[in-house]
Design a protein around this motif. Structure first.
Motif, PDB file in Angstrom:
ATOM      1  N   GLY A  97      45.765  50.703  22.347  1.00 52.40           N
ATOM      2  CA  GLY A  97      46.053  51.294  20.744  1.00 52.40           C
ATOM      3  C   GLY A  97      44.570  51.045  20.117  1.00 52.40           C
ATOM      4  N   ASN A  98      44.114  50.255  20.012  1.00 53.64           N
ATOM      5  CA  ASN A  98      42.896  50.123  18.876  1.00 53.64           C
ATOM      6  C   ASN A  98      41.687  50.644  19.612  1.00 53.64           C
ATOM      7  OD1 ASN A  98      44.979  49.033  17.738  1.00 53.64           O
ATOM      8  ND2 ASN A  98      44.331  47.238  17.104  1.00 53.64           N
ATOM      9  N   ASN A  99      41.436  49.715  20.886  1.00 55.36           N
ATOM     10  CA  ASN A  99      40.136  50.138  21.408  1.00 55.36           C
ATOM     11  C   ASN A  99      40.113  51.143  22.676  1.00 55.36           C
ATOM     12  OD1 ASN A  99      39.864  46.934  22.032  1.00 55.36           O
ATOM     13  ND2 ASN A  99      39.200  47.924  20.110  1.00 55.36           N
ATOM     14  N   ASP A 100      40.951  51.821  22.803  1.00 54.06           N
ATOM     15  CA  ASP A 100      40.970  52.672  23.927  1.00 54.06           C
ATOM     16  C   ASP A 100      40.355  52.682  25.316  1.00 54.06           C
ATOM     17  OD1 ASP A 100      41.935  55.791  24.938  1.00 54.06           O
ATOM     18  OD2 ASP A 100      40.051  56.648  23.982  1.00 54.06           O
ATOM     19  N   SER A 101      40.868  51.826  25.654  1.00 53.67           N
ATOM     20  CA  SER A 101      40.021  50.787  27.057  1.00 53.67           C
ATOM     21  C   SER A 101      40.051  51.646  28.036  1.00 53.67           C
ATOM     22  CB  SER A 101      40.211  49.316  27.639  1.00 53.67           C
ATOM     23  OG  SER A 101      41.861  49.402  27.364  1.00 53.67           O
ATOM     24  N   ASN A 102      39.228  52.006  29.006  1.00 56.26           N
ATOM     25  CA  ASN A 102      38.573  52.803  30.309  1.00 56.26           C
ATOM     26  C   ASN A 102      38.951  51.524  30.702  1.00 56.26           C
ATOM     27  OD1 ASN A 102      35.957  52.475  29.247  1.00 56.26           O
ATOM     28  ND2 ASN A 102      35.977  54.819  28.887  1.00 56.26           N
ATOM     29  N   VAL A 103      38.717  50.435  30.810  1.00 55.75           N
ATOM     30  CA  VAL A 103      38.241  50.358  32.239  1.00 55.75           C
ATOM     31  C   VAL A 103      39.457  48.626  31.336  1.00 55.75           C
ATOM     32  CG1 VAL A 103      36.790  47.810  33.603  1.00 55.75           C
ATOM     33  CG2 VAL A 103      36.784  50.872  32.856  1.00 55.75           C
ATOM     34  N   LEU A 104      40.326  48.230  32.602  1.00 54.49           N
ATOM     35  CA  LEU A 104      40.957  46.479  32.356  1.00 54.49           C
ATOM     36  C   LEU A 104      40.008  46.088  33.405  1.00 54.49           C
ATOM     37  CD1 LEU A 104      43.052  45.485  31.386  1.00 54.49           C
ATOM     38  CD2 LEU A 104      44.180  46.735  33.196  1.00 54.49           C
ATOM     39  N   VAL A 105      39.708  44.793  32.205  1.00 53.27           N
ATOM     40  CA  VAL A 105      39.556  43.923  33.519  1.00 53.27           C
ATOM     41  C   VAL A 105      40.636  42.413  33.664  1.00 53.27           C
ATOM     42  CG1 VAL A 105      37.661  41.768  34.019  1.00 53.27           C
ATOM     43  CG2 VAL A 105      36.812  43.833  32.361  1.00 53.27           C
ATOM     44  N   LEU A 106      40.898  42.028  34.312  1.00 53.28           N
ATOM     45  CA  LEU A 106      41.756  41.075  34.969  1.00 53.28           C
ATOM     46  C   LEU A 106      41.241  39.099  35.550  1.00 53.28           C
ATOM     47  CD1 LEU A 106      44.449  43.161  35.947  1.00 53.28           C
ATOM     48  CD2 LEU A 106      44.045  42.039  33.818  1.00 53.28           C
ATOM     49  N   ALA A 107      41.708  38.067  35.042  1.00 50.28           N
ATOM     50  CA  ALA A 107      41.390  37.383  35.336  1.00 50.28           C
ATOM     51  C   ALA A 107      41.942  36.562  36.821  1.00 50.28           C
ATOM     52  CB  ALA A 107      40.571  36.065  33.937  1.00 50.28           C
ATOM     53  N   ALA A 108      41.428  36.496  38.101  1.00 47.83           N
ATOM     54  CA  ALA A 108      42.490  36.673  38.550  1.00 47.83           C
ATOM     55  C   ALA A 108      42.706  35.036  38.891  1.00 47.83           C
ATOM     56  CB  ALA A 108      42.166  36.681  39.947  1.00 47.83           C
ATOM     57  N   LYS A 109      42.019  34.199  38.077  1.00 43.39           N
ATOM     58  CA  LYS A 109      41.993  32.869  38.072  1.00 43.39           C
ATOM     59  C   LYS A 109      43.182  32.310  37.036  1.00 43.39           C
ATOM     60  CE  LYS A 109      38.711  30.889  40.549  1.00 43.39           C
ATOM     61  NZ  LYS A 109      36.663  30.240  40.239  1.00 43.39           N
ATOM     62  N   VAL A 110      43.734  33.116  36.117  1.00 41.15           N
ATOM     63  CA  VAL A 110      44.670  32.401  34.960  1.00 41.15           C
ATOM     64  C   VAL A 110      45.625  33.341  34.909  1.00 41.15           C
ATOM     65  CG1 VAL A 110      44.142  32.908  32.017  1.00 41.15           C
ATOM     66  CG2 VAL A 110      42.004  32.411  33.834  1.00 41.15           C
ATOM     67  N   LEU A 111      45.492  34.121  35.803  1.00 47.03           N
ATOM     68  CA  LEU A 111      47.179  35.370  35.607  1.00 47.03           C
ATOM     69  C   LEU A 111      48.160  35.139  36.807  1.00 47.03           C
ATOM     70  CD1 LEU A 111      45.400  38.275  34.752  1.00 47.03           C
ATOM     71  CD2 LEU A 111      46.404  36.800  32.895  1.00 47.03           C
ATOM     72  N   SER A 112      49.187  35.476  36.300  1.00 47.96           N
ATOM     73  CA  SER A 112      50.122  34.656  37.972  1.00 47.96           C
ATOM     74  C   SER A 112      49.890  36.624  38.205  1.00 47.96           C
ATOM     75  CB  SER A 112      51.552  34.919  37.353  1.00 47.96           C
ATOM     76  OG  SER A 112      52.327  35.835  36.553  1.00 47.96           O
ATOM     77  N   PRO A 113      50.711  36.688  39.569  1.00 51.06           N
ATOM     78  CA  PRO A 113      50.178  38.211  40.166  1.00 51.06           C
ATOM     79  C   PRO A 113      51.749  39.026  39.024  1.00 51.06           C
ATOM     80  CG  PRO A 113      50.561  36.366  41.954  1.00 51.06           C
ATOM     81  CD  PRO A 113      51.038  36.050  40.460  1.00 51.06           C
ATOM     82  N   GLU A 114      53.065  38.683  39.046  1.00 53.78           N
ATOM     83  CA  GLU A 114      53.784  39.384  38.163  1.00 53.78           C
ATOM     84  C   GLU A 114      52.728  39.774  36.498  1.00 53.78           C
ATOM     85  OE1 GLU A 114      54.024  36.417  39.572  1.00 53.78           O
ATOM     86  OE2 GLU A 114      55.152  36.507  41.129  1.00 53.78           O
ATOM     87  N   LEU A 115      52.142  38.028  36.473  1.00 50.44           N
ATOM     88  CA  LEU A 115      51.690  39.273  35.119  1.00 50.44           C
ATOM     89  C   LEU A 115      50.877  39.756  34.514  1.00 50.44           C
ATOM     90  CD1 LEU A 115      52.061  38.366  31.582  1.00 50.44           C
ATOM     91  CD2 LEU A 115      50.632  36.355  31.921  1.00 50.44           C
ATOM     92  N   ALA A 116      50.408  39.875  35.789  1.00 48.28           N
ATOM     93  CA  ALA A 116      48.746  40.984  35.515  1.00 48.28           C
ATOM     94  C   ALA A 116      49.711  42.350  36.120  1.00 48.28           C
ATOM     95  CB  ALA A 116      48.466  40.581  37.389  1.00 48.28           C
ATOM     96  N   GLU A 117      50.339  42.571  36.702  1.00 45.55           N
ATOM     97  CA  GLU A 117      51.760  43.757  37.127  1.00 45.55           C
ATOM     98  C   GLU A 117      51.723  44.179  35.976  1.00 45.55           C
ATOM     99  OE1 GLU A 117      52.943  43.254  41.597  1.00 45.55           O
ATOM    100  OE2 GLU A 117      54.209  43.276  40.017  1.00 45.55           O
ATOM    101  N   GLU A 118      52.460  43.588  35.518  1.00 46.80           N
ATOM    102  CA  GLU A 118      53.208  44.001  33.606  1.00 46.80           C
ATOM    103  C   GLU A 118      51.557  44.135  33.081  1.00 46.80           C
ATOM    104  OE1 GLU A 118      56.307  41.485  31.589  1.00 46.80           O
ATOM    105  OE2 GLU A 118      55.527  40.444  33.123  1.00 46.80           O
TER     106      GLU A 118
END
Ligand SMILES: O=C(CO)[C@H](O)[C@H](O)COP(=O)(O)O
Length: 151
Positions: A97-118
């Motif tokens: 909404g604010n940054n119009d990000s065109n790349v999403l970076v995800l931390a596999a060691k932090v997130l559950s797979p379910e939250l990553a999908e959300e």
């Protein structure tokens, strides 16, 4: 949406899960690797994804690492990339909404797979708000151009 995706050894398993999720939800996914737990360096993978986004081959990019911190630094070195490291739905909405990000970076060691999908679902469906944020993004782009001229 055409999405290009990559991960290092820490993110490849979550990448496989998200690729399946994205495909099942109608997206076209270009998986740039890696595909195993063999240690790889993430900066070339970030460059590949980001260049595909900048040249229009892909509409959006997703990059996964262990913490995602280095990936975010690497992605934001590519001119025209606005990469956001998102650990929760609130920052995901801000990132779009604010940054119009065109790349999403995800931390596999932090997130559950379910939250990553959300997070991915939220990131893909949240529009850029424009307004005051468009002015700020233009200021960031001007900074990027200015820094590019100085090096
Ligand atoms: O998240 C990362 C960078 O931000 C990488 O996944 C992490 O740095 C890789 O480290 P290692 O080779 O020790 O697994």
């Amino acid at each position: 949406m055409r999405i290009t995706i990559a991960a290092d050894h820490n993110g490849h398993a979550l990448k496989a899960r998200l690729t399946a999720w994205l495909t099942a939800h109608g997206h076209t996914v270009d998986d740039r690797g890696s595909h195993s737990e063999e240690t790889v360096d993430y900066p070339p993978l970030c460059a590949e994804v980001c260049r595909q986004v900048v040249d229009g081959t892909a509409e959006r990019g997703i990059v996964l690492g262990g913490s995602g911190l280095g990936e975010t630094i690497a992605c934001n070195k590519v001119r025209g990339i606005r990469a956001g490291l998102c650990h929760d739905l609130w920052s995901t909405r801000i990132s779009r909404g604010n940054n119009d990000s065109n790349v999403l970076v995800l931390a596999a060691k932090v997130l559950s797979p379910e939250l990553a999908e959300e997070i991915v679902e939220t990131w893909l469906s949240t529009p850029f708000n424009g307004g005051v944020h468009a002015r700020r993004l233009e200021q960031i782009a001007a900074l990027e151009r200015e820094e590019g001229r100085q090096r």
